[in-house]
Enzyme design. Sequence first.
Site, PDB file in Angstrom:
ATOM      1  N   TYR A 121     -62.934  86.196 -43.926  1.00 45.91           N
ATOM      2  CA  TYR A 121     -62.223  85.141 -43.230  1.00 45.91           C
ATOM      3  C   TYR A 121     -61.229  84.495 -44.196  1.00 45.91           C
ATOM      4  O   TYR A 121     -60.789  85.128 -45.147  1.00 45.91           O
ATOM      5  CB  TYR A 121     -63.256  84.172 -42.610  1.00 45.91           C
ATOM      6  CG  TYR A 121     -62.631  83.368 -41.539  1.00 45.91           C
ATOM      7  CD1 TYR A 121     -61.968  83.995 -40.474  1.00 45.91           C
ATOM      8  CD2 TYR A 121     -62.616  81.986 -41.601  1.00 45.91           C
ATOM      9  CE1 TYR A 121     -61.312  83.250 -39.517  1.00 45.91           C
ATOM     10  CE2 TYR A 121     -61.968  81.246 -40.637  1.00 45.91           C
ATOM     11  CZ  TYR A 121     -61.315  81.880 -39.600  1.00 45.91           C
ATOM     12  OH  TYR A 121     -60.648  81.153 -38.660  1.00 45.91           O
ATOM     13  N   ARG A 174     -49.331  81.930 -34.245  1.00 51.62           N
ATOM     14  CA  ARG A 174     -49.546  80.966 -35.339  1.00 51.62           C
ATOM     15  C   ARG A 174     -50.826  81.347 -36.059  1.00 51.62           C
ATOM     16  O   ARG A 174     -51.884  80.768 -35.868  1.00 51.62           O
ATOM     17  CB  ARG A 174     -49.621  79.544 -34.768  1.00 51.62           C
ATOM     18  CG  ARG A 174     -49.390  78.459 -35.775  1.00 51.62           C
ATOM     19  CD  ARG A 174     -50.594  77.535 -35.892  1.00 51.62           C
ATOM     20  NE  ARG A 174     -51.779  78.258 -36.328  1.00 51.62           N
ATOM     21  CZ  ARG A 174     -53.016  77.796 -36.300  1.00 51.62           C
ATOM     22  NH1 ARG A 174     -53.262  76.628 -35.802  1.00 51.62           N
ATOM     23  NH2 ARG A 174     -54.046  78.501 -36.740  1.00 51.62           N
ATOM     24  N   LYS A 192     -63.118  86.347 -36.676  1.00 53.77           N
ATOM     25  CA  LYS A 192     -63.879  85.251 -36.058  1.00 53.77           C
ATOM     26  C   LYS A 192     -65.119  85.786 -35.352  1.00 53.77           C
ATOM     27  O   LYS A 192     -66.191  85.184 -35.402  1.00 53.77           O
ATOM     28  CB  LYS A 192     -62.997  84.504 -35.055  1.00 53.77           C
ATOM     29  CG  LYS A 192     -61.981  83.624 -35.748  1.00 53.77           C
ATOM     30  CD  LYS A 192     -62.037  82.198 -35.257  1.00 53.77           C
ATOM     31  CE  LYS A 192     -61.410  81.286 -36.282  1.00 53.77           C
ATOM     32  NZ  LYS A 192     -61.129  79.944 -35.847  1.00 53.77           N
ATOM     33  N   GLU A 263     -57.205  81.454 -29.518  1.00 52.50           N
ATOM     34  CA  GLU A 263     -57.142  81.407 -30.975  1.00 52.50           C
ATOM     35  C   GLU A 263     -55.721  81.607 -31.475  1.00 52.50           C
ATOM     36  O   GLU A 263     -55.053  82.582 -31.088  1.00 52.50           O
ATOM     37  CB  GLU A 263     -58.047  82.546 -31.509  1.00 52.50           C
ATOM     38  CG  GLU A 263     -58.164  82.627 -32.992  1.00 52.50           C
ATOM     39  CD  GLU A 263     -58.881  81.431 -33.588  1.00 52.50           C
ATOM     40  OE1 GLU A 263     -59.770  80.868 -32.934  1.00 52.50           O
ATOM     41  OE2 GLU A 263     -58.535  81.065 -34.722  1.00 52.50           O
ATOM     42  N   ASP A 264     -55.264  80.704 -32.333  1.00 55.60           N
ATOM     43  CA  ASP A 264     -53.983  80.866 -33.026  1.00 55.60           C
ATOM     44  C   ASP A 264     -52.794  81.157 -32.110  1.00 55.60           C
ATOM     45  O   ASP A 264     -51.923  81.969 -32.427  1.00 55.60           O
ATOM     46  CB  ASP A 264     -54.114  81.933 -34.137  1.00 55.60           C
ATOM     47  CG  ASP A 264     -54.890  81.385 -35.348  1.00 55.60           C
ATOM     48  OD1 ASP A 264     -55.328  80.218 -35.285  1.00 55.60           O
ATOM     49  OD2 ASP A 264     -55.059  82.112 -36.336  1.00 55.60           O
ATOM     50  N   ASP A 286     -60.319  76.881 -30.159  1.00 55.13           N
ATOM     51  CA  ASP A 286     -60.975  76.547 -31.420  1.00 55.13           C
ATOM     52  C   ASP A 286     -60.078  75.734 -32.346  1.00 55.13           C
ATOM     53  O   ASP A 286     -60.547  74.853 -33.057  1.00 55.13           O
ATOM     54  CB  ASP A 286     -61.409  77.837 -32.112  1.00 55.13           C
ATOM     55  CG  ASP A 286     -62.216  77.537 -33.351  1.00 55.13           C
ATOM     56  OD1 ASP A 286     -63.137  76.711 -33.242  1.00 55.13           O
ATOM     57  OD2 ASP A 286     -61.915  78.092 -34.412  1.00 55.13           O
ATOM     58  N   ASP A 287     -58.777  76.035 -32.328  1.00 50.27           N
ATOM     59  CA  ASP A 287     -57.873  75.328 -33.242  1.00 50.27           C
ATOM     60  C   ASP A 287     -57.795  73.846 -32.896  1.00 50.27           C
ATOM     61  O   ASP A 287     -57.611  73.005 -33.771  1.00 50.27           O
ATOM     62  CB  ASP A 287     -56.470  75.945 -33.184  1.00 50.27           C
ATOM     63  CG  ASP A 287     -56.527  77.428 -33.478  1.00 50.27           C
ATOM     64  OD1 ASP A 287     -56.964  77.789 -34.571  1.00 50.27           O
ATOM     65  OD2 ASP A 287     -56.187  78.231 -32.589  1.00 50.27           O
ATOM     66  N   ASN A 426     -54.845  76.102 -43.928  1.00 53.13           N
ATOM     67  CA  ASN A 426     -55.264  77.433 -44.391  1.00 53.13           C
ATOM     68  C   ASN A 426     -54.060  78.348 -44.500  1.00 53.13           C
ATOM     69  O   ASN A 426     -53.058  78.127 -43.815  1.00 53.13           O
ATOM     70  CB  ASN A 426     -56.237  78.053 -43.376  1.00 53.13           C
ATOM     71  CG  ASN A 426     -57.541  77.311 -43.323  1.00 53.13           C
ATOM     72  OD1 ASN A 426     -58.045  76.828 -44.327  1.00 53.13           O
ATOM     73  ND2 ASN A 426     -58.106  77.208 -42.128  1.00 53.13           N
TER      74      ASN A 426
END
Length: 569
Positions: A121, A174, A192, A263-264, A286-287, A426
Amino acid sequence: MPHKAKESYFGGRQPHSEGNSLVNKQPPSELHHGVKILHDPIRNKGTAFTEAEREALKLSGLLPPRIHSMAEQELRVLGNIREKATDLDRYLYLIALQDRNENLFYRVVMNHIEEMMPILYTPTVGKACQEFQHIYRKPRGFYVSLNDRGRIRKILQNWPHKDARIIVVTDGERILGLGDLGADGMGIPIGKLSLYTACAGIHPTQCLPVMLDVGTDNERLLNDPLYNGIERHRERGDLYDELVEEFITAASEVFPGVLIQLEDFGNSNAFRFLKHYRDRTCLFNDDIQGTGAVAVAGLIASLRITGSKLLDQKLLFLGAGEAGIGIADVFVAALIEEGLTTEQARQRCWFVDSKGLVVTSRQDLAVHKLPYAHEHEGCEDFLAAVNTLKPTAILGLSGQPQTFTQDIIEAMASINDRPVIFALSNPTSMAECTAEQAYVFSDGRAVFASGSPFDPVTVGNQTFVPGQGNNAYIFPGVGLGVIASQSRTVTDEMFLAAAHSLANQVSDSDIGRGRIYPSLAQIREVSALIARDVAKMAYDNQLTDKEEPEDILADIRSYMYQPVYPHYA
Ligand code: NAD
């Protein structure tokens, strides 16, 4: 005659009650014989096949004669990983292991989670995504592109595992703080979902990573002949929305009750998809929500170091995107629980974005920022905002490295005895400051957490262990709780419950070392307890048709996959 496995196909203790339809699938009546089983990562045991199994499965001669235990195989894997020159090489080795022997892969990852997490990760997965087109070896996960419009339901049936319970889906716009990586962002859903299995015991065959390939605006990728995605700029119009709609509808039909994690996605899409789909299907982002819960857990735990109350906190964020707003929303929910009104709670959250302080006089604010736009004069920079607003905590979610400068950290340390400094962007290279900078510039008084890991830091005669404020502490447990309780929906209250659950698991010894998250080594237990609290919300709020089990925690544990080999003979 085919030989039936004597133990569960899934390995480990598995439930047999009717209610636990999650994992009580039986193995196919015919096991693959001979070489096929060696190429099936779920069933392969490599050199651990016993003499009797080799005979029964027609493997004799296909393996070296010496039989190794799983523990011995683990030693070999560790030796191989540790001798690799770079983390990217380690990543490649681990993914190759996952492709040939998943039980062994998960045993290694789970037994050495602190060592393996930064490889599987953040930060290494970021590097892997940036290089994805060059390091590509073998397909993993499911690709849906614009070219698949009209047939997504049909192609989803090509997925070999019929019992997918969780989908992590991205459009690659992203990726971490690295921007648009198009189809090469696939490393993130894969990573993930590996954490869902390693940290919360969701069975590997129930995890489905998905890439929605709608093109990319990354010219480096478009100019690279080895790029794996469709060769076009990113679709941003109706076609894009139609593809997402078709995918979500098809996924929910092909895998009824499946939990979908967004996600992203780029931030305007992330907020609107969450709003649009969350009541219609079992889905979360999740973000936004996971990050909210993990950061609020850290803030709650930090009170044991600062000696203050949640109600006394004033947060100043650098970055008003998915992560920053997500944290503020969970923080506001926590303050409402403490007795504040929504308006009072929002007054404790201030944002600086790329254009300055988020204030009501600004005309350029995206809709997700409006609840946090306050009456105030603009500030020219973040340091000025710190000096004017005098926050108790600063939280970096801007994806801009080195933006918490020495001046800013010193200003925080002059305003607060124990300044709370979260550099959450991150991967590591994007963190707003390093752990060392936070501790050194605050004379060892900062309560620090980062999104990607940092090594312990010694200032004077004190050693600090920085906590990793990463949503990996939250999403696996939330997912497990939702799946095990068969909740129809994922609520904001579940994320607040997860934040409290995580904060409660920070030990006094963690706090003594300046750490506001439990050690990653405890992540399975952390996830099980979060799952229990999330499942309880589902039962209490009638979000499920499943009857509440007498012992929710025991029920949760019974769902958790263990990486052990089945016996075939
Ligand atoms: P986003 O694109 O939605 O938001 C980024 C925000 O930063 C925007 O509001 C933008 O205006 C602002 N920004 C950009 N440059 C800035 C500058 N120079 N000064 C001030 N603000 C600036 O992205 P996001 O999803 O919110 O993610 C942001 C970062 O947070 C990423 O690096 C991501 O990896 C990290 N993140 C960490 C975790 C975690 O678990 N620690 C979870 C989610 C996101």
